[in-house]
Design a protein around this motif. Sequence first.
Motif, PDB file in Angstrom:
ATOM      1  N   LEU A 166       0.808  -1.226   0.000  1.00 11.64           N
ATOM      2  CA  LEU A 166       0.000   0.000   0.000  1.00 11.64           C
ATOM      3  C   LEU A 166       0.838   1.272   0.000  1.00 11.64           C
ATOM      4  O   LEU A 166       0.295   2.379  -0.010  1.00 11.64           O
ATOM      5  N   ALA A 167       2.158   1.125  -0.004  1.00  9.36           N
ATOM      6  CA  ALA A 167       3.032   2.301   0.080  1.00  9.36           C
ATOM      7  C   ALA A 167       2.839   3.253  -1.094  1.00  9.36           C
ATOM      8  O   ALA A 167       2.957   4.479  -0.937  1.00  9.36           O
ATOM      9  N   SER A 168       2.527   2.730  -2.270  1.00 10.13           N
ATOM     10  CA  SER A 168       2.368   3.601  -3.444  1.00 10.13           C
ATOM     11  C   SER A 168       1.186   4.545  -3.288  1.00 10.13           C
ATOM     12  O   SER A 168       1.139   5.599  -3.934  1.00 10.13           O
ATOM     13  N   ARG A 169       0.234   4.191  -2.426  1.00  9.99           N
ATOM     14  CA  ARG A 169      -0.915   5.058  -2.149  1.00  9.99           C
ATOM     15  C   ARG A 169      -0.690   5.894  -0.885  1.00  9.99           C
ATOM     16  O   ARG A 169      -1.594   6.565  -0.424  1.00  9.99           O
ATOM     17  N   LYS A 170       0.508   5.838  -0.344  1.00 12.79           N
ATOM     18  CA  LYS A 170       0.852   6.561   0.882  1.00 12.79           C
ATOM     19  C   LYS A 170      -0.005   6.120   2.072  1.00 12.79           C
ATOM     20  O   LYS A 170      -0.179   6.870   3.036  1.00 12.79           O
ATOM     21  N   ILE A 171      -0.519   4.898   1.991  1.00 16.13           N
ATOM     22  CA  ILE A 171      -1.251   4.322   3.115  1.00 16.13           C
ATOM     23  C   ILE A 171      -0.248   3.629   4.019  1.00 16.13           C
ATOM     24  O   ILE A 171       0.534   2.789   3.573  1.00 16.13           O
ATOM     25  N   ARG A 172      -0.249   4.005   5.276  1.00 13.19           N
ATOM     26  CA  ARG A 172       0.703   3.450   6.236  1.00 13.19           C
ATOM     27  C   ARG A 172       0.031   2.349   7.049  1.00 13.19           C
ATOM     28  O   ARG A 172      -1.104   2.500   7.490  1.00 13.19           O
ATOM     29  N   VAL A 173       0.747   1.251   7.239  1.00 11.18           N
ATOM     30  CA  VAL A 173       0.213   0.115   7.980  1.00 11.18           C
ATOM     31  C   VAL A 173       1.178  -0.231   9.104  1.00 11.18           C
ATOM     32  O   VAL A 173       2.357  -0.496   8.860  1.00 11.18           O
ATOM     33  N   ASN A 174       0.687  -0.202  10.322  1.00 11.85           N
ATOM     34  CA  ASN A 174       1.511  -0.478  11.498  1.00 11.85           C
ATOM     35  C   ASN A 174       0.742  -1.354  12.481  1.00 11.85           C
ATOM     36  O   ASN A 174      -0.482  -1.514  12.370  1.00 11.85           O
ATOM     37  N   SER A 175       1.445  -1.905  13.428  1.00  9.47           N
ATOM     38  CA  SER A 175       0.795  -2.640  14.517  1.00  9.47           C
ATOM     39  C   SER A 175       1.213  -2.039  15.848  1.00  9.47           C
ATOM     40  O   SER A 175       2.240  -1.363  15.947  1.00  9.47           O
ATOM     41  N   ILE A 176       0.396  -2.285  16.862  1.00  9.44           N
ATOM     42  CA  ILE A 176       0.776  -1.945  18.232  1.00  9.44           C
ATOM     43  C   ILE A 176       0.750  -3.226  19.048  1.00  9.44           C
ATOM     44  O   ILE A 176      -0.091  -4.095  18.840  1.00  9.44           O
ATOM     45  N   SER A 177       1.703  -3.346  19.952  1.00  9.40           N
ATOM     46  CA  SER A 177       1.833  -4.546  20.777  1.00  9.40           C
ATOM     47  C   SER A 177       1.807  -4.177  22.249  1.00  9.40           C
ATOM     48  O   SER A 177       2.847  -3.878  22.845  1.00  9.40           O
ATOM     49  N   PRO A 178       0.623  -4.176  22.841  1.00 10.86           N
ATOM     50  CA  PRO A 178       0.524  -3.855  24.266  1.00 10.86           C
ATOM     51  C   PRO A 178       1.031  -4.989  25.145  1.00 10.86           C
ATOM     52  O   PRO A 178       1.002  -6.166  24.772  1.00 10.86           O
ATOM     53  N   GLY A 179       1.469  -4.600  26.329  1.00 15.22           N
ATOM     54  CA  GLY A 179       1.704  -5.554  27.394  1.00 15.22           C
ATOM     55  C   GLY A 179       0.454  -5.599  28.251  1.00 15.22           C
ATOM     56  O   GLY A 179      -0.665  -5.678  27.736  1.00 15.22           O
ATOM     57  N   ALA A 180       0.614  -5.513  29.552  1.00  9.90           N
ATOM     58  CA  ALA A 180      -0.528  -5.586  30.469  1.00  9.90           C
ATOM     59  C   ALA A 180      -1.292  -4.262  30.474  1.00  9.90           C
ATOM     60  O   ALA A 180      -0.750  -3.221  30.820  1.00  9.90           O
ATOM     61  N   PRO A 208       8.554  -2.797  34.770  1.00  9.41           N
ATOM     62  CA  PRO A 208       9.488  -1.863  35.393  1.00  9.41           C
ATOM     63  C   PRO A 208       8.863  -0.535  35.819  1.00  9.41           C
ATOM     64  O   PRO A 208       9.271   0.040  36.834  1.00  9.41           O
ATOM     65  N   LEU A 209       7.866  -0.046  35.089  1.00  7.96           N
ATOM     66  CA  LEU A 209       7.236   1.222  35.476  1.00  7.96           C
ATOM     67  C   LEU A 209       6.265   1.077  36.642  1.00  7.96           C
ATOM     68  O   LEU A 209       5.705   2.062  37.118  1.00  7.96           O
ATOM     69  N   GLY A 210       6.054  -0.155  37.111  1.00  6.07           N
ATOM     70  CA  GLY A 210       5.312  -0.375  38.342  1.00  6.07           C
ATOM     71  C   GLY A 210       3.811  -0.209  38.251  1.00  6.07           C
ATOM     72  O   GLY A 210       3.139   0.014  39.264  1.00  6.07           O
ATOM     73  N   ARG A 211       3.240  -0.352  37.074  1.00  6.20           N
ATOM     74  CA  ARG A 211       1.791  -0.305  36.911  1.00  6.20           C
ATOM     75  C   ARG A 211       1.428  -0.960  35.592  1.00  6.20           C
ATOM     76  O   ARG A 211       2.300  -1.240  34.770  1.00  6.20           O
ATOM     77  N   ILE A 212       0.139  -1.228  35.409  1.00  7.59           N
ATOM     78  CA  ILE A 212      -0.313  -1.682  34.102  1.00  7.59           C
ATOM     79  C   ILE A 212      -0.864  -0.488  33.331  1.00  7.59           C
ATOM     80  O   ILE A 212      -1.173   0.555  33.914  1.00  7.59           O
ATOM     81  N   GLY A 213      -0.959  -0.635  32.031  1.00  8.25           N
ATOM     82  CA  GLY A 213      -1.369   0.477  31.191  1.00  8.25           C
ATOM     83  C   GLY A 213      -2.868   0.726  31.218  1.00  8.25           C
ATOM     84  O   GLY A 213      -3.658  -0.083  31.728  1.00  8.25           O
ATOM     85  N   LYS A 214      -3.269   1.843  30.634  1.00  2.71           N
ATOM     86  CA  LYS A 214      -4.674   2.235  30.569  1.00  2.71           C
ATOM     87  C   LYS A 214      -5.126   2.255  29.112  1.00  2.71           C
ATOM     88  O   LYS A 214      -4.343   2.592  28.211  1.00  2.71           O
ATOM     89  N   PRO A 215      -6.398   1.910  28.866  1.00  5.70           N
ATOM     90  CA  PRO A 215      -6.899   1.930  27.487  1.00  5.70           C
ATOM     91  C   PRO A 215      -6.681   3.264  26.782  1.00  5.70           C
ATOM     92  O   PRO A 215      -6.400   3.292  25.580  1.00  5.70           O
ATOM     93  N   LYS A 216      -6.779   4.361  27.529  1.00  2.00           N
ATOM     94  CA  LYS A 216      -6.577   5.675  26.918  1.00  2.00           C
ATOM     95  C   LYS A 216      -5.171   5.803  26.336  1.00  2.00           C
ATOM     96  O   LYS A 216      -4.970   6.458  25.293  1.00  2.00           O
ATOM     97  N   GLU A 217      -4.193   5.168  26.985  1.00  2.00           N
ATOM     98  CA  GLU A 217      -2.815   5.252  26.490  1.00  2.00           C
ATOM     99  C   GLU A 217      -2.656   4.511  25.166  1.00  2.00           C
ATOM    100  O   GLU A 217      -1.850   4.913  24.315  1.00  2.00           O
TER     101      GLU A 217
END
Length: 247
Positions: A166-180, A208-217
Amino acid sequence: MKKFENKIAVVTGGNSGMGHGTAKVLKEMGATVIITGRRKEAIEKAAQELGVTAILSDQANLKDIDNLVSEVTEKFGKIDILYINAGISATASIELETPENFDKINNINYRGVFFTLSKFIPHLNDGASVIIFSSVLASTVSPGLSVYSASKAAVNSIVKTAALELASRKIRVNSISPGAIDTELFSKMGMDDEALNGMTDYLIGLTPLGRIGKPKEIGQLVAFISSDEASFITGSDHVIDGGATLL
């Protein structure tokens, strides 16, 4: 003017958890947001809370995907942001895994993701952003989650191929990999309150950051990747886990 004003965003699995959190962020930033889900009551309640449009759709069902694409494009036109978020998990050892559970997970997490992307491609605006929900478990090992991990590894492979196609259409495709992340996932897996609290404490201890993440993040990361500020980012997996995979 809000960053995503006049932009159309589709969030699959938007009635709870990370999908809900992402839909909220995109809406606040001016996007017209459409959320999907398999449970009519839940999706309608979420849509009312968020002020967005709800479409009942099961990502495991190809007919539902066809109907979703048709309804979205007929009502809203082409899409600027596609966040394929819907997914499920279940635990079982490789020895005890069943074909039924294997198919159930992969029909949503792999097959459903693939064909949601495939069928939306002709209806994406040039320059659109596609983000697919993956997991840190795509590249790490956790006993009992072999099928889930494999489904997410497959997602990461799809992302890289789609980014090139899809790069020729300048459409960007990415993934996100959450932990907890603080969602309903563990309760959906059948954990009672005591087990849920124990799992939460365990995951905090591994972060290491001592908490789990939030959906807003998660929503804030999706918004950034979809913005003009990230216009040179494609084919990438973005880990958001509080440093857990560093250990």
